[in-house]
Design a protein around this motif. Structure first.
Motif, PDB file in Angstrom:
ATOM      1  N   GLY A  13       9.248 -10.492  -6.708  1.00 43.84           N
ATOM      2  CA  GLY A  13       8.374 -11.345  -7.508  1.00 43.84           C
ATOM      3  C   GLY A  13       7.206 -11.914  -6.716  1.00 43.84           C
ATOM      4  O   GLY A  13       6.274 -12.471  -7.308  1.00 43.84           O
ATOM      5  N   ARG A  14       7.208 -11.789  -5.367  1.00 43.64           N
ATOM      6  CA  ARG A  14       6.095 -12.340  -4.595  1.00 43.64           C
ATOM      7  C   ARG A  14       5.024 -11.302  -4.282  1.00 43.64           C
ATOM      8  O   ARG A  14       4.033 -11.619  -3.633  1.00 43.64           O
ATOM      9  N   LEU A  15       5.212 -10.068  -4.773  1.00 42.40           N
ATOM     10  CA  LEU A  15       4.127  -9.068  -4.660  1.00 42.40           C
ATOM     11  C   LEU A  15       2.990  -9.489  -5.571  1.00 42.40           C
ATOM     12  O   LEU A  15       3.213  -9.919  -6.705  1.00 42.40           O
ATOM     13  N   ARG A  16       1.778  -9.358  -5.079  1.00 41.15           N
ATOM     14  CA  ARG A  16       0.609  -9.758  -5.872  1.00 41.15           C
ATOM     15  C   ARG A  16      -0.205  -8.565  -6.365  1.00 41.15           C
ATOM     16  O   ARG A  16      -0.956  -8.682  -7.328  1.00 41.15           O
ATOM     17  N   ALA A  17      -0.131  -7.435  -5.678  1.00 36.52           N
ATOM     18  CA  ALA A  17      -0.891  -6.250  -6.106  1.00 36.52           C
ATOM     19  C   ALA A  17      -0.365  -5.039  -5.337  1.00 36.52           C
ATOM     20  O   ALA A  17       0.211  -5.181  -4.256  1.00 36.52           O
ATOM     21  N   ILE A  18      -0.557  -3.864  -5.910  1.00 29.68           N
ATOM     22  CA  ILE A  18      -0.175  -2.615  -5.257  1.00 29.68           C
ATOM     23  C   ILE A  18      -1.390  -1.707  -5.199  1.00 29.68           C
ATOM     24  O   ILE A  18      -2.069  -1.498  -6.213  1.00 29.68           O
ATOM     25  N   GLY A  19      -1.698  -1.186  -4.024  1.00 28.70           N
ATOM     26  CA  GLY A  19      -2.727  -0.156  -3.878  1.00 28.70           C
ATOM     27  C   GLY A  19      -2.053   1.185  -3.690  1.00 28.70           C
ATOM     28  O   GLY A  19      -1.027   1.268  -3.012  1.00 28.70           O
ATOM     29  N   VAL A  20      -2.597   2.221  -4.289  1.00 32.24           N
ATOM     30  CA  VAL A  20      -1.975   3.546  -4.215  1.00 32.24           C
ATOM     31  C   VAL A  20      -3.022   4.578  -3.825  1.00 32.24           C
ATOM     32  O   VAL A  20      -4.119   4.614  -4.395  1.00 32.24           O
ATOM     33  N   VAL A  23       5.080   3.670   2.411  1.00 34.01           N
ATOM     34  CA  VAL A  23       4.810   2.340   1.856  1.00 34.01           C
ATOM     35  C   VAL A  23       4.602   1.361   3.006  1.00 34.01           C
ATOM     36  O   VAL A  23       5.381   1.348   3.961  1.00 34.01           O
ATOM     37  N   VAL A  24       3.538   0.576   2.926  1.00 33.94           N
ATOM     38  CA  VAL A  24       3.280  -0.498   3.888  1.00 33.94           C
ATOM     39  C   VAL A  24       3.238  -1.807   3.123  1.00 33.94           C
ATOM     40  O   VAL A  24       2.466  -1.943   2.174  1.00 33.94           O
ATOM     41  N   LEU A  25       4.083  -2.758   3.522  1.00 27.07           N
ATOM     42  CA  LEU A  25       4.050  -4.104   2.938  1.00 27.07           C
ATOM     43  C   LEU A  25       3.298  -5.023   3.891  1.00 27.07           C
ATOM     44  O   LEU A  25       3.524  -4.982   5.101  1.00 27.07           O
ATOM     45  N   ALA A  26       2.422  -5.846   3.342  1.00 29.65           N
ATOM     46  CA  ALA A  26       1.636  -6.746   4.188  1.00 29.65           C
ATOM     47  C   ALA A  26       1.509  -8.102   3.514  1.00 29.65           C
ATOM     48  O   ALA A  26       1.623  -8.206   2.290  1.00 29.65           O
ATOM     49  N   GLY A  59       0.865  -1.184   0.000  1.00 24.56           N
ATOM     50  CA  GLY A  59       0.000   0.000   0.000  1.00 24.56           C
ATOM     51  C   GLY A  59       0.895   1.226   0.000  1.00 24.56           C
ATOM     52  O   GLY A  59       1.805   1.323   0.816  1.00 24.56           O
ATOM     53  N   ILE A  60       0.657   2.147  -0.935  1.00 29.58           N
ATOM     54  CA  ILE A  60       1.512   3.337  -1.055  1.00 29.58           C
ATOM     55  C   ILE A  60       0.651   4.580  -0.885  1.00 29.58           C
ATOM     56  O   ILE A  60      -0.352   4.749  -1.589  1.00 29.58           O
TER      57      ILE A  60
END
Lengths: 380, 380
Positions: free
Chosen positions: A132-139, A86-89, A76-77
């Motif tokens: 490569g293990r990121l599945r989606a980004i919200g902004v 940026v928050v990674l979850a 999440g950005i």
């Protein structure tokens, strides 16, 4: 039917934490053989994992399963006036890493985009999560957003008309800042107005968790709002629901500037609130005026939507209790009986938290056809 | 599952008119034997009726069925400042009879209740529908309504605190005005705010049929509004959604009085609008001021909810085009891009039509678990 059963089983594991087949059967109302079939299919797909037997159990222990939260990750950005956050979850929404970069309010489009990319890359690097293990980004961004494009933004220079989803999907000149593609198909990037994201976050894991209709009023360098109706974000026909700042008579527009102008030389908004808290008379009067301004637009929003609660958040959230106290008094006079005024519990991570939520929804869309189950974090 | 199939079949008959089994099968995606089972059960229950073979058809004609619209009737009652209006309709919502009674604005509680009962009794009498065939009554009233009780009403004398549902369910002293009981269990009486009912009516069969998010602004002796979100009325947490008249800065409160005051001696609001239409300069200026007042609160409502369309209706609906024209200009300046402003097509029967709708929902609740299918009247 099979798809519905699957979603029910996964929802139980997602919201309730580790479970035995018997427990899932009791919670979903599905037969134990059906639950077993569904769970084993999920295990084959690596969406669910079997836990080792609990130590010390005698006899044949019941098999326990949990949602494979680390089957993927989302980012999440929050791209704001002063910062990129940026928050990674993981796929259960548990936060793995947070990284923040300061940005100058006057920064242009390229500079701010570079800051966003670099903060994401740095956060991934620190977390040890392979890109490569990121599945989606919200902004999240200020302004009106339609289909990934910021159609109108008055607070970020050069931001109006920006295809933000496209800009973050395309690899920039500096490979260090590249948004990593997944399976070569490009990563889904979902963009949403920042007030809407903060509102989603308050409903997901903030101060509005227990209500189905709520408005969130975000006070900071500008005042904005978001609307939850029936448990879901109400974006409106053109994505503009809650944008009461556009109507001057409602006094949201310019309210932060008037607060600063009432205390010349005081520095920034946070300093004025700190002074008010320590008893400074001029600052207290200025805060009272600001709260008055806030109350007018908030009253209009309450009369329009009649929610169960108002959550006060935004960049001034550390001053949330001061603002909420004043709002309660003024709203009780403007729209009786007084609504419930609550203070955000998410601080300045609300927008990025909402961005995590929309990224999770996208990343798990195939698993939860009715949207991400909202609930508190699973117990481990 | 059987219940869902039944609702699908009945919805097809209800919204599409007379149908053969093959047509219903094609429209619902259910197998023909399933459709036949469901339809025959409905015929046994007298909810569906088989039509006689079409004249002139050769060979073995396909059997045709229709919803038994006259299996029961409902009444919608609009209890207003100046009138009581009763609309009787069959179970498809087709209007069978309308009756109107003039009431003095100063009339007290008992007088207005008696007028409501007598108008209903008279309407039933004229229609030839036996009172025992009424299935539900919907009632519209100004004010805030909760669970059949008018908790707050500033425009009808003695109305605040009235248990309106109870008052209309209880037989009055004069047996001529009795609301007839059904099967000895008492008839369901559902009470709702009048602006909310007018809004429901516009979405059901008025100017907002084609949108899922809309607001209706009702201008008359007072200004009120209702909100449709996601295709359903949004009442709000305390039933107050759309009540922008409570915030003075939004200028709805007192707007009709200011219009009249600007044209002393002109009579009533309708007369001022008629004068404006015929070119009277003073009346035109007064109408422009009224439209300005209307636009301020409407802009706040639009910014809060961001609907696909605004419908202008209410007691001044014959002046709807004049008001809508002015509103379009002002709203385009206040909240660009301009929203779609439409004029009510239901005139002063909007509230009673909405009352018919809520009565129909109640009367058919066992047949349509997801609520009354919204659509145009079936072709006969």
């Amino acid at each position: 039917m099979r798809r519905l059963n699957s979603a029910d089983v996964l929802t139980a594991l997602y919201t309730q934490g580790p479970r035995t087949l018997t427990e899932i059967s009791a919670e979903t109302g599905l037969s134990r053989p059906t639950v077993e079939d569904v769970v084993e299919a999920f295990v084959r797909d690596r969406i669910v994992r079997e836990l080792p037997p609990e130590p010390g159990s005698t006899g044949r222990p019941a098999r326990r399963f949990r949602f494979a939260a680390d089957g993927g990750f989302v980012a999440g950005i929050d791209i704001g006036v002063h910062k990129v956050l940026v928050v990674l979850a993981d796929l259960e929404g548990e936060v793995r890493r947070v990284r923040r970069t300061t940005v100058e309010p006057g920064s242009g489009r390229a500079e701010r985009l570079t800051a966003a990319r670099e903060t994401l890359a740095g956060c991934l690097d620190e977390s040890g999560i392979p890109p490569g293990r990121l599945r989606a980004i919200g902004v999240g961004t200020p302004g009106v957003v339609q289909d990934g494009v910021v159609t109108l933004c008055t607070v970020l220079p050069g931001w109006s008309g920006l295809d933000l989803a496209g800009a973050l999907t395309t690899a920039p000149a500096d490979p260090a800042g590249a948004v990593p593609p997944v399976d070569g198909t490009g990563l889904p990037v979902i963009v949403e107005n920042d007030a809407n994201l903060a509102t989603i976050a308050e409903h997901w894991r903030g101060a509005a968790r227990d209500v189905r209709d709520a408005v969130c009023v975000l006070a900071g360098n500008r005042v904005a709002a978001g609307v939850i109706i029936g448990g879901r974000l109400h974006r409106g026909h053109r994505g503009g629901a809650g944008e009461l700042g556009l109507l001057p008579v409602l006094r949201w527009e310019g309210a932060p500037d008037r607060l600063l102008a009432a205390c010349p030389g005081s520095g920034d908004l946070a300093a004025v609130f700190a002074a008010a808290r320590s008893g400074d008379a001029r600052a207290s009067a200025a805060v009272a005026g600001f709260t008055d301004d806030l109350a007018t637009g908030t009253a209009a929003l309450l009369l329009a939507v009649d929610p169960a609660a108002v959550v006060v958040g935004g960049g001034l959230s550390r001053a949330g209790d001061l603002i909420a106290e004043g709002l309660r008094d003024r709203l009780a006079a403007l729209c009786p009986p007084p609504p419930e005024v609550r203070v955000s519990t998410l601080g300045d991570e609300a927008v990025a938290t909402g961005a995590v939520h929309i990224a999770l929804e996208r990343a798990t869309a195939g698993l939860f056809p009715d949207g991400l189950p909202i609930g508190s974090l699973p117990t481990r």
